[in-house]
Design an enzyme around this catalytic site. Structure first.
Site, PDB file in Angstrom:
ATOM      1  N   GLY A   1       8.556  -5.876  -3.740  1.00 57.92           N
ATOM      2  CA  GLY A   1       9.188  -4.594  -3.435  1.00 57.92           C
ATOM      3  C   GLY A   1       8.379  -3.548  -4.176  1.00 57.92           C
TER       4      GLY A   1
ATOM      5  N   ARG B   1       6.322  -0.003  -8.596  1.00 64.32           N
ATOM      6  CA  ARG B   1       5.884   1.154  -9.385  1.00 64.32           C
ATOM      7  C   ARG B   1       5.695   2.395  -8.516  1.00 64.32           C
ATOM      8  NH1 ARG B   1      -0.467   0.216 -10.450  1.00 64.32           N
ATOM      9  NH2 ARG B   1      -0.879  -1.245  -8.771  1.00 64.32           N
TER      10      ARG B   1
ATOM     11  N   LYS C   1       3.112   6.876  -6.502  1.00 64.76           N
ATOM     12  CA  LYS C   1       2.693   5.581  -7.061  1.00 64.76           C
ATOM     13  C   LYS C   1       2.390   5.742  -8.542  1.00 64.76           C
ATOM     14  CE  LYS C   1      -0.586   1.837  -6.046  1.00 64.76           C
ATOM     15  NZ  LYS C   1      -1.574   1.349  -5.075  1.00 64.76           N
TER      16      LYS C   1
ATOM     17  N   ASP D   1       4.935  -2.660 -15.710  1.00 60.35           N
ATOM     18  CA  ASP D   1       5.425  -1.484 -16.430  1.00 60.35           C
ATOM     19  C   ASP D   1       5.701  -0.298 -15.507  1.00 60.35           C
ATOM     20  OD1 ASP D   1       2.892  -0.772 -15.703  1.00 60.35           O
ATOM     21  OD2 ASP D   1       2.101  -0.594 -17.746  1.00 60.35           O
ATOM     22  N   GLY D   2       5.474  -0.488 -14.212  1.00 64.07           N
ATOM     23  CA  GLY D   2       5.770   0.594 -13.276  1.00 64.07           C
ATOM     24  C   GLY D   2       4.736   1.712 -13.265  1.00 64.07           C
TER      25      GLY D   2
ATOM     26  N   ARG E   1       0.809   9.341  -2.623  1.00 60.66           N
ATOM     27  CA  ARG E   1       0.194   8.719  -1.449  1.00 60.66           C
ATOM     28  C   ARG E   1       1.030   9.098  -0.244  1.00 60.66           C
ATOM     29  NH1 ARG E   1      -0.348   2.333  -1.649  1.00 60.66           N
ATOM     30  NH2 ARG E   1       1.904   2.377  -1.435  1.00 60.66           N
TER      31      ARG E   1
ATOM     32  N   ARG F   1       5.598  -2.384   5.788  1.00 66.93           N
ATOM     33  CA  ARG F   1       4.582  -3.445   5.748  1.00 66.93           C
ATOM     34  C   ARG F   1       5.044  -4.653   6.546  1.00 66.93           C
ATOM     35  NH1 ARG F   1       3.075  -2.780  -0.265  1.00 66.93           N
ATOM     36  NH2 ARG F   1       3.785  -0.662  -0.664  1.00 66.93           N
TER      37      ARG F   1
ATOM     38  N   ASP G   1       2.117  -8.330   2.184  1.00 66.85           N
ATOM     39  CA  ASP G   1       2.827  -7.128   1.729  1.00 66.85           C
ATOM     40  C   ASP G   1       1.869  -5.938   1.634  1.00 66.85           C
ATOM     41  OD1 ASP G   1       1.922  -8.916  -0.489  1.00 66.85           O
ATOM     42  OD2 ASP G   1       2.352  -7.158  -1.704  1.00 66.85           O
TER      43      ASP G   1
HETATM   44  P1  AMP Z   1      -0.390  -5.114  -5.442  1.00 70.48           P
HETATM   45  O1  AMP Z   1      -1.200  -6.270  -5.906  1.00 70.48           O
HETATM   46  O2  AMP Z   1      -0.803  -3.783  -5.993  1.00 70.48           O
HETATM   47  O3  AMP Z   1      -0.252  -5.080  -3.948  1.00 70.48           O
HETATM   48  O4  AMP Z   1       1.080  -5.326  -6.028  1.00 70.48           O
HETATM   49  C1  AMP Z   1       1.890  -6.444  -5.734  1.00 70.48           C
HETATM   50  C2  AMP Z   1       3.300  -6.178  -6.197  1.00 70.48           C
HETATM   51  O5  AMP Z   1       3.334  -5.972  -7.605  1.00 70.48           O
HETATM   52  C3  AMP Z   1       3.964  -4.983  -5.570  1.00 70.48           C
HETATM   53  O6  AMP Z   1       5.311  -5.312  -5.338  1.00 70.48           O
HETATM   54  C4  AMP Z   1       3.809  -3.913  -6.625  1.00 70.48           C
HETATM   55  O7  AMP Z   1       4.806  -2.932  -6.535  1.00 70.48           O
HETATM   56  C5  AMP Z   1       3.923  -4.709  -7.907  1.00 70.48           C
HETATM   57  N1  AMP Z   1       3.187  -4.100  -9.031  1.00 70.48           N
HETATM   58  C6  AMP Z   1       1.852  -3.955  -9.157  1.00 70.48           C
HETATM   59  N2  AMP Z   1       1.547  -3.361 -10.330  1.00 70.48           N
HETATM   60  C7  AMP Z   1       2.711  -3.107 -10.958  1.00 70.48           C
HETATM   61  C8  AMP Z   1       3.076  -2.503 -12.208  1.00 70.48           C
HETATM   62  N3  AMP Z   1       2.161  -2.038 -13.057  1.00 70.48           N
HETATM   63  N4  AMP Z   1       4.396  -2.419 -12.500  1.00 70.48           N
HETATM   64  C9  AMP Z   1       5.327  -2.895 -11.667  1.00 70.48           C
HETATM   65  N5  AMP Z   1       5.051  -3.474 -10.499  1.00 70.48           N
HETATM   66  C10 AMP Z   1       3.768  -3.582 -10.121  1.00 70.48           C
HETATM   67 MG    MG Z   2       0.663  -3.930  -2.760  1.00 63.71          MG
END
Ligand code: AMP
Ligand code: MG
Length: 484
Positions: free
Chosen positions: A87, A90, A110, A122-123, A173, A180, A251
């Site tokens: 989901g 961040r 983002k 950490d979001g 963004r 997705r 995703d």
């Molecule tokens: P991504 O690899 O960027 O597509 O991220 C995969 C998942 O991890 C998604 O659900 C993102 O929202 C979550 N995510 C990535 N980086 C962070 C972060 N620093 N804090 C919290 N969630 C994250």
């Molecule tokens: Mg992603």
């Protein structure tokens, strides 16, 4: 703050509440505007008087009236494994606006802090990766490749821990949709057929309006075919321009066929068919030459998710569109890059042999095709000089010149058309790296200059020749960290 001529909507909230969680952004401190996309703002229907007014919104410290931030829920397959926990971890969907031309835009912040889907994260987003996403989305747009866009980005004082302590940043963004493939997987595997249908009808109503009036069975069948075709065409475009996405998890696949989620992406410099840009991808699952296949696998995940509401044969038929759409579009793109217009049975052989040669001799992909687009103005040297063994180039050029004899277009006309499809400027990793270093030292001007060049990748722009140069040795195999 600004004169708006857009309408505010938030149609995502019409979905059942399981599709989102309301979350307020966690403010970042002392935000500074890094870059604002004035041209995009104007397309979206607003004029900005002072960019700095938007910094607090980027920092999540202020919301405009009507903004109602939510974290979207989706799931998905990551490196082939189903993950139900995903989901927006961040990012927050703030609202949707509809511009004067009727285009709908999702605004997604983002780096806005944690949400119920953050898991161990950490979001936050860091300056380095936010600049990369900003540059690449605008570069892709300049190249004519469907993509999410960058409206503006800020940096902030807050430290963010990655491999080292880095600077926090946030990106506004925008995209016509943030839905997705993984949204459909969530609906199918956790919510049931009614929720799935609601999601599907929502996507059709907003993004495939030409299908609305069809009877249900046909509407769903045509919709799935179109999603499959858009995905195939998108990946054909990536292959033709030499783009590696790096994290093609389901995703990260946009339901409308945009390039979505810029992480450890790379444009190829020296051509290497098996190039893997994601350093955590030890098995090379998302290597450049596997992208077309992975696109198909992602369509299969989507197909599986549709089975509760669609007939298996219909879904199968939809999936079959992938290969044809990919092959047609890829061939079309490559013929345009080679400047070939007249049909000739040997062309696919020429295309494949060209790729084998570029791979074997590790030729710079972008400069090779740009060189071909200027043969009659600049001669063969810019192409030959890309080869350590000039005789390989000479042999290929002879074959190519012979093929050109069958063309009826004049040289000038052909090469002009080729220069509109073979970019002079791409976002090489080392260029991104250079402007990131400057930005980390507080100077955002180099980033803005690079951005300006990448907005018009097909133009000569002789004053910016340096951005079209071959990468220096240090810049060829940069280790781009995936922790963004
Ligand atoms: P991504 O690899 O960027 O597509 O991220 C995969 C998942 O991890 C998604 O659900 C993102 O929202 C979550 N995510 C990535 N980086 C962070 C972060 N620093 N804090 C919290 N969630 C994250
Ligand atoms: Mg992603």
């Amino acid at each position: 703050m600004s004169k708006n001529s857009f309408q505010v909507e938030h149609r995502y909230l019409e979905l059942p509440d399981s599709f989102y969680s309301r979350v307020q952004p966690s403010p970042l401190s002392e935000p500074r505007m890094v870059c604002f996309n004035q041209a995009l703002a104007s397309d979206m229907g607003f004029l900005v008087r002072d960019e700095n007014d938007w910094a607090a919104i980027g920092a999540g410290a202020e919301l405009l009236e009507g903004m109602d931030p939510v974290a979207m829920k989706y799931t998905g397959h990551q490196f082939g494994m189903y993950n139900p926990e995903l989901g927006d971890g961040r990012g927050l969907l703030l609202w949707e606006t509809v511009g004067p031309d009727g285009t709908r835009w999702d605004w997604h912040l983002k780096g806005a802090g944690t949400t119920p889907y953050s898991r161990f994260g950490d979001g936050r987003a860091v300056l380095r990766s936010t600049i990369r996403e900003y540059l690449c989305s605008e570069a892709m747009h300049g190249l004519g490749i469907p993509t999410t866009r960058a409206l503006f980005m800020i940096s902030a004082k807050d430290p963010v821990r990655r491999e080292s302590i880095e600077t926090a940043a946030a990106l506004m963004r925008v995209a016509k949709s943030h839905i997705r493939f993984g949204h459909f997987e969530f609906a199918a595997h956790h919510e049931g057929p009614e929720a799935l249908k609601t999601l599907l009808e929502h996507v059709i109503a907003l993004h495939f309006p030409h299908l609305i009036s069809l009877p249900e069975e046909q509407r769903y069948a045509r919709w799935f075919e179109e999603v499959v075709e858009r995905t195939a065409r998108l990946i054909a475009k990536w292959q033709a321009v030499g783009f590696c996405h790096g994290v093609m998890n389901s995703d990260n696949m946009s339901i409308i066929g945009d390039t979505f989620d810029y992480g450890p992406f790379a444009f190829l410099d020296d051509f290497d068919a098996g190039f893997v840009c994601n350093h955590s991808d030890h098995e090379g699952r998302y290597a450049y030459n596997r992208q077309p296949q992975v696109g198909f696998i992602n369509c299969q995940y989507l197909a599986n998710a549709l089975l509760p509401i669609m007939d298996e044969d219909t879904v199968r038929r939809g999936l079959r569109r992938y290969e044809t759409a990919y092959n047609e579009h890829f061939k079309h793109q490559m013929l345009a890059k080679l400047g070939l217009e007249e049909a000739d049975g040997s062309d696919m052989g020429l295309i494949m042999d060209t790729f084998s040669m570029l791979h074997e001799h590790r030729v710079d992909y972008t400069r090779f095709f740009r060189g071909l687009s200027n043969l009659h103005d600049h001669g063969t040297a810019p192409v030959r000089d890309l080869f350590a063994d000039r005789s390989v180039a000479d042999e290929w050029l002879e074959r190519y010149e012979a093929r050109l004899q069958k063309e009826t277009r004049g040289h000038d006309e052909r090469e002009y058309a080729m220069r509109r499809v073979n970019p002079k400027y791409i976002l090489r990793n080392y260029l991104a790296q250079q402007v990131i270093l400057e930005a980390q030292n507080g100077d955002y001007e180099p980033m803005k200059e690079l951005l300006k060049v990448l907005e018009k990748p097909f133009d000569e722009q002789p004053e910016y020749e340096k951005y079209a140069a071959l990468p220096p040795d240090w810049g060829k195999h940069l280790n781009i960290s995936c922790s963004s």
